[in-house]
Scaffold this motif. Sequence first.
Motif, PDB file in Angstrom:
ATOM      1  N   ALA A   1      -6.423  -5.643   5.826  1.00 54.06           N
ATOM      2  CA  ALA A   1      -7.398  -5.495   6.834  1.00 54.06           C
ATOM      3  C   ALA A   1      -7.982  -7.031   6.958  1.00 54.06           C
ATOM      4  CB  ALA A   1      -8.629  -4.740   6.242  1.00 54.06           C
ATOM      5  N   LEU A   2      -8.178  -7.683   5.679  1.00 51.05           N
ATOM      6  CA  LEU A   2      -8.687  -9.237   5.990  1.00 51.05           C
ATOM      7  C   LEU A   2      -7.460  -9.838   6.709  1.00 51.05           C
ATOM      8  CD1 LEU A   2     -10.722 -11.305   5.253  1.00 51.05           C
ATOM      9  CD2 LEU A   2      -9.566 -11.746   3.197  1.00 51.05           C
ATOM     10  N   ALA A   3      -6.406  -9.691   6.220  1.00 52.18           N
ATOM     11  CA  ALA A   3      -5.188 -10.547   6.892  1.00 52.18           C
ATOM     12  C   ALA A   3      -4.996 -10.254   8.557  1.00 52.18           C
ATOM     13  CB  ALA A   3      -3.832 -10.256   6.141  1.00 52.18           C
ATOM     14  N   LEU A   4      -5.477  -8.889   8.800  1.00 55.54           N
ATOM     15  CA  LEU A   4      -5.399  -8.550  10.126  1.00 55.54           C
ATOM     16  C   LEU A   4      -6.408  -8.753  11.039  1.00 55.54           C
ATOM     17  CD1 LEU A   4      -3.638  -4.970   9.756  1.00 55.54           C
ATOM     18  CD2 LEU A   4      -2.446  -7.066  10.799  1.00 55.54           C
ATOM     19  N   VAL A   5      -7.488  -9.207  10.774  1.00 60.63           N
ATOM     20  CA  VAL A   5      -8.973  -9.377  11.375  1.00 60.63           C
ATOM     21  C   VAL A   5      -8.718 -10.396  12.103  1.00 60.63           C
ATOM     22  CG1 VAL A   5     -10.076 -11.078   9.520  1.00 60.63           C
ATOM     23  CG2 VAL A   5     -11.408  -9.114  10.905  1.00 60.63           C
ATOM     24  N   ASP A   6      -8.089 -11.543  11.990  1.00 63.64           N
ATOM     25  CA  ASP A   6      -7.777 -12.716  12.875  1.00 63.64           C
ATOM     26  C   ASP A   6      -6.423 -12.825  13.223  1.00 63.64           C
ATOM     27  OD1 ASP A   6      -7.115 -13.755  10.359  1.00 63.64           O
ATOM     28  OD2 ASP A   6      -8.035 -15.781  10.654  1.00 63.64           O
ATOM     29  N   GLY A   7      -5.504 -11.890  12.830  1.00 62.04           N
ATOM     30  CA  GLY A   7      -4.190 -12.047  13.179  1.00 62.04           C
ATOM     31  C   GLY A   7      -3.326 -12.547  11.944  1.00 62.04           C
ATOM     32  N   MET A   8      -2.348 -11.704  11.693  1.00 65.26           N
ATOM     33  CA  MET A   8      -1.662 -11.978  10.317  1.00 65.26           C
ATOM     34  C   MET A   8      -0.803 -13.396  10.535  1.00 65.26           C
ATOM     35  SD  MET A   8      -0.562 -10.393   7.493  1.00 65.26           S
ATOM     36  CE  MET A   8      -0.521  -8.633   7.769  1.00 65.26           C
ATOM     37  N   HIS A   9      -1.236 -14.380   9.492  1.00 65.20           N
ATOM     38  CA  HIS A   9      -0.607 -15.587   9.448  1.00 65.20           C
ATOM     39  C   HIS A   9       0.739 -15.288   8.525  1.00 65.20           C
ATOM     40  CE1 HIS A   9       0.105 -19.525   8.165  1.00 65.20           C
ATOM     41  NE2 HIS A   9      -0.181 -19.946   9.355  1.00 65.20           N
TER      42      HIS A   9
ATOM     43  N   ILE B   1      -7.078 -15.831   0.167  1.00 64.21           N
ATOM     44  CA  ILE B   1      -6.277 -15.347   1.599  1.00 64.21           C
ATOM     45  C   ILE B   1      -6.870 -15.867   2.495  1.00 64.21           C
ATOM     46  CG2 ILE B   1      -5.599 -13.284   2.584  1.00 64.21           C
ATOM     47  CD1 ILE B   1      -4.820 -12.018  -0.122  1.00 64.21           C
ATOM     48  N   ALA B   2      -8.406 -15.668   2.912  1.00 69.24           N
ATOM     49  CA  ALA B   2      -8.772 -16.369   3.929  1.00 69.24           C
ATOM     50  C   ALA B   2      -8.555 -17.757   4.159  1.00 69.24           C
ATOM     51  CB  ALA B   2     -10.317 -15.928   3.782  1.00 69.24           C
ATOM     52  N   HIS B   3      -8.446 -18.444   3.080  1.00 61.59           N
ATOM     53  CA  HIS B   3      -8.212 -19.885   3.213  1.00 61.59           C
ATOM     54  C   HIS B   3      -6.659 -20.246   3.413  1.00 61.59           C
ATOM     55  CE1 HIS B   3     -12.256 -20.271   1.598  1.00 61.59           C
ATOM     56  NE2 HIS B   3     -12.377 -21.410   2.339  1.00 61.59           N
TER      57      HIS B   3
ATOM     58  N   LYS C   1     -15.134 -14.642   7.534  1.00 61.16           N
ATOM     59  CA  LYS C   1     -16.042 -14.713   6.881  1.00 61.16           C
ATOM     60  C   LYS C   1     -16.997 -13.632   6.925  1.00 61.16           C
ATOM     61  CE  LYS C   1     -16.382 -19.891   7.483  1.00 61.16           C
ATOM     62  NZ  LYS C   1     -16.923 -20.779   8.232  1.00 61.16           N
ATOM     63  N   VAL C   2     -17.161 -13.114   8.070  1.00 55.20           N
ATOM     64  CA  VAL C   2     -17.713 -12.012   8.247  1.00 55.20           C
ATOM     65  C   VAL C   2     -17.297 -10.655   7.377  1.00 55.20           C
ATOM     66  CG1 VAL C   2     -18.539  -9.921   9.840  1.00 55.20           C
ATOM     67  CG2 VAL C   2     -18.665 -12.390  10.486  1.00 55.20           C
ATOM     68  N   GLN C   3     -15.854 -10.505   7.396  1.00 55.09           N
ATOM     69  CA  GLN C   3     -15.102  -9.629   6.537  1.00 55.09           C
ATOM     70  C   GLN C   3     -15.632  -9.744   5.048  1.00 55.09           C
ATOM     71  OE1 GLN C   3     -13.649  -6.982   8.078  1.00 55.09           O
ATOM     72  NE2 GLN C   3     -13.204  -6.015   6.104  1.00 55.09           N
TER      73      GLN C   3
ATOM     74  N   GLY D   1      -5.371 -22.151   6.296  1.00 52.84           N
ATOM     75  CA  GLY D   1      -6.172 -23.285   6.458  1.00 52.84           C
ATOM     76  C   GLY D   1      -7.145 -23.245   7.689  1.00 52.84           C
ATOM     77  N   ASN D   2      -7.452 -22.031   7.870  1.00 53.53           N
ATOM     78  CA  ASN D   2      -8.366 -21.697   8.889  1.00 53.53           C
ATOM     79  C   ASN D   2      -9.250 -20.338   8.524  1.00 53.53           C
ATOM     80  OD1 ASN D   2      -9.831 -21.335  11.335  1.00 53.53           O
ATOM     81  ND2 ASN D   2      -8.200 -20.073  12.263  1.00 53.53           N
ATOM     82  N   PHE D   3     -10.226 -20.739   7.910  1.00 55.43           N
ATOM     83  CA  PHE D   3     -11.250 -19.741   7.525  1.00 55.43           C
ATOM     84  C   PHE D   3     -12.074 -19.395   8.667  1.00 55.43           C
ATOM     85  CE2 PHE D   3     -14.795 -18.776   4.015  1.00 55.43           C
ATOM     86  CZ  PHE D   3     -14.538 -17.448   4.060  1.00 55.43           C
TER      87      PHE D   3
END
Length: 137
Positions: free
Chosen positions: A81-89, A21-23, A33-35, A26-28
């Motif tokens: 939580a992971l999806a929200l950590v940098d904004g939901m794509h 999901i983090a990948h 990474k911290v999460q 296209g922007n890890f």
Amino acid sequence: MFLSILNGEEREYFLNLAINIAHIDGNFSVSEKVQINAYASEMGIILKDKMNYSKTNDELIAELSKSNTTAKKVIFAEIIALALVDGMHSAEEELLNVLQDKFGLDDEFKEDLTSWYGQILPLYRRGYELVGIGGTI
């Protein structure tokens, strides 16, 4: 936060799914990474080379769908939580919808989680800033 209830196999599948999901957009990101490192630490897993996390989302969801309801809720909550950590794509949202459907979780549960995370994530960021880590959650 809740991952300690997962068994060993669920933990490995969850971590693979989180990495996927983090990948997915296209922007890890650094925040992702911290999460993921925090997830691995919480579960007592040492991250392996990326090649070791090669299962597809369909394979992982099929395996994790066999888990009990509490484990499914935990997995879903941590993936949100992971999806929200940098904004939901949009690609993350689509996968969350598939996960929600396969896990048999209702919209109210998803909305409650999203609202709850919307309240606590800024508090975590502020805590990181206060101690000098820079709010990278």
